[in-house]
Write an enzyme that holds these catalytic residues in place. Structure first.
Site, short mmCIF file in Angstrom:
data_model
loop_
_atom_site.label_atom_id
_atom_site.label_comp_id
_atom_site.label_asym_id
_atom_site.label_seq_id
_atom_site.Cartn_x
_atom_site.Cartn_y
_atom_site.Cartn_z
N SER A 130 0.97 -1.02 0.05
CA SER A 130 0.19 0.24 0.28
C SER A 130 0.34 1.47 -0.53
CB SER A 130 -1.07 0.08 0.98
OG SER A 130 -1.48 1.00 1.54
N TYR A 189 -1.96 -0.86 10.23
CA TYR A 189 -2.09 -1.29 8.99
C TYR A 189 -1.18 -0.87 7.97
CZ TYR A 189 -3.74 -1.04 4.69
OH TYR A 189 -4.28 -1.64 2.67
P1 NAD Z 1 -11.45 -6.11 -0.07
O1 NAD Z 1 -12.37 -5.70 0.73
O2 NAD Z 1 -12.43 -6.41 -1.68
O3 NAD Z 1 -11.00 -7.02 -0.44
C1 NAD Z 1 -9.99 -7.72 0.47
C2 NAD Z 1 -10.49 -9.29 0.75
O4 NAD Z 1 -9.49 -9.71 2.23
C3 NAD Z 1 -11.91 -9.56 1.27
O5 NAD Z 1 -12.45 -9.47 0.13
C4 NAD Z 1 -11.37 -10.30 2.11
O6 NAD Z 1 -12.44 -11.28 1.71
C5 NAD Z 1 -9.96 -10.52 2.40
N1 NAD Z 1 -10.54 -10.50 3.39
C6 NAD Z 1 -9.71 -9.94 4.31
N2 NAD Z 1 -9.94 -10.57 6.23
C7 NAD Z 1 -10.08 -11.95 5.83
C8 NAD Z 1 -9.64 -12.68 6.73
N3 NAD Z 1 -9.94 -12.56 8.27
N4 NAD Z 1 -9.50 -14.14 6.59
C9 NAD Z 1 -9.68 -14.42 4.86
N5 NAD Z 1 -10.07 -12.93 4.03
C10 NAD Z 1 -10.56 -11.96 4.67
O7 NAD Z 1 -11.29 -4.67 -0.64
P2 NAD Z 1 -9.10 -4.42 -1.36
O8 NAD Z 1 -9.14 -2.69 -1.31
O9 NAD Z 1 -9.50 -4.76 -2.87
O10 NAD Z 1 -8.06 -5.05 -1.11
C11 NAD Z 1 -6.95 -5.74 -1.14
C12 NAD Z 1 -5.27 -6.09 -0.92
O11 NAD Z 1 -5.44 -4.14 -1.55
C13 NAD Z 1 -5.50 -5.35 1.02
O12 NAD Z 1 -4.19 -6.10 1.22
C14 NAD Z 1 -5.72 -4.08 1.02
O13 NAD Z 1 -5.05 -3.60 2.48
C15 NAD Z 1 -5.20 -3.68 -0.55
N6 NAD Z 1 -5.08 -1.75 -0.61
C16 NAD Z 1 -6.41 -1.75 -0.75
C17 NAD Z 1 -5.81 -0.39 -0.79
C18 NAD Z 1 -7.97 0.56 -1.35
O14 NAD Z 1 -7.45 1.95 -1.40
N7 NAD Z 1 -8.46 -0.40 -1.36
C19 NAD Z 1 -4.99 0.89 -1.09
C20 NAD Z 1 -4.02 -0.18 -0.97
C21 NAD Z 1 -3.25 -1.52 -0.69
#
Ligand code: NAD
Ligand code: MG
Length: 290
Positions: free
Chosen positions: A182, A195
């Site tokens: 991130s 985080y």
């Molecule tokens: P999202 O909510 O669509 O995806 C995150 C997924 O993590 C969830 O769908 C869930 O299935 C899984 N998850 C969470 N806790 C869990 C658990 N205990 N057991 C099993 N699965 C679990 O959101 P996203 O933004 O697509 O997130 C995906 C990745 O991207 C994450 O690592 C997040 O930190 C990273 N990220 C997101 C952003 C943003 O702005 N959305 C920015 C930087 C990094």
């Protein structure tokens, strides 16, 4: 459709409870359903994508399938409807999608997730450590409980270690591991103290593991997204933050999952990235990743 700056800086105020689902989001995110075109960059590869039900993980699953890969996706049982939507898009691309529900903060569930994926897919070539959790609805370090710490550190770091250890049992030369980092690793928000620390650790882990497994011909990289419109945001941010989400980037808007997935394809493919390992690729709308 190519996202336009004018219609993407901020979103209507909205809130969900974790883990958050796709369907209640306004607008629904773009996962590349109508835009991603594959060109055989992952033909015959077998990939496990944690958190592949929604957001960035769903966009990666769709892109990987259109590049010729079979995929397994892991997710929380409460996200079954989102997982089935991802499954439909992968099937439409003519590839297999193995569904592996389970809470990966539990060690045996995390390890079993990999074993199930590998046995159902007949092996494993690519691991995408994408599942992650944050909670931004708080004001100070004093608001972070031990339970909060457990959830964030176990999801983002413990599970990543367990799943990677298990996946390396199945990977051969040509294998690729891609971790979802991130912008928070570089420019941390004080509402995301825990985080952000896990994301900095993931960068360190990426470089260090790349050095260890390089001699096996396995590559390890990370993608560092900026603000991306996914269920994680309405599920963990204050409503008023959603209205400004992404507006502080040089490009002036949040990104869509579809705009992040090609970075994962690039790093997963032996066609495009056979000599790329130990790096972190920023997809941040212009924020620096160094
Ligand atoms: P999202 O909510 O669509 O995806 C995150 C997924 O993590 C969830 O769908 C869930 O299935 C899984 N998850 C969470 N806790 C869990 C658990 N205990 N057991 C099993 N699965 C679990 O959101 P996203 O933004 O697509 O997130 C995906 C990745 O991207 C994450 O690592 C997040 O930190 C990273 N990220 C997101 C952003 C943003 O702005 N959305 C920015 C930087 C990094
Ligand atoms: Mg989800």
């Amino acid at each position: 459709m190519t996202p336009q700056p004018s219609d993407q800086s901020g979103f209507p105020a909205q809130q969900q409870e974790p883990p958050g689902l796709t369907e209640p989001m306004t607008p629904e995110p773009d996962h590349g359903e109508r835009s991603y075109v594959g060109s055989g960059k992952l033909t015959g590869r077998r990939a496990l994508i944690t958190g592949g039900d929604s957001g960035i993980g769903r966009a990666v699953a769709i892109a990987f399938a259109r590049e010729g890969a079979d995929v397994a996706i892991s997710y929380l049982p409460d996200e079954q409807t989102d997982a089935e939507t991802t499954e439909r898009w992968v099937s439409e691309a003519g590839r297999r999608c193995v569904l592996v529900p389970g809470d990966i903060t539990d060690e045996s569930t995390a390890r079993q997730t990999v074993r199930t994926a590998a046995s159902e897919l007949g092996g494993l070539d690519v691991l995408v450590n994408n599942a992650g959790f944050q909670m931004a609805r708080r004001k100070s370090i004093a608001d972070i409980t031990s339970d909060d710490l457990d959830q964030v550190f176990k999801t983002n770091l413990y599970a990543l270690f367990w799943i990677t250890q298990e996946a390396l049992e199945h990977m051969d030369s040509g294998g690729a591991i891609i971790n979802n980092s991130s912008i928070q690793a570089y420019e941390p928000s004080n509402t995301l103290l825990d985080y952000a620390a896990t994301k900095a650790a993931i960068n360190n882990f990426t470089v260090n593991l790349a050095a260890e497994v390089g001699e096996r011909g396995i590559r390890v990289n990370a993608v560092a997204p900026g603000p991306i419109w996914t269920p994680l945001q309405p599920a963990t941010q204050y409503e008023e933050k959603i209205e400004r989400f992404g507006g502080d980037t040089p490009l002036g808007r949040a990104g869509q999952p579809a705009e992040v997935a090609p970075a994962f394809v690039f790093l997963a493919s032996q066609v495009t990235a056979s000599y790329v390992s130990g790096t972190v690729l920023g997809v941040t709308g212009g924020k620096p990743v160094f």
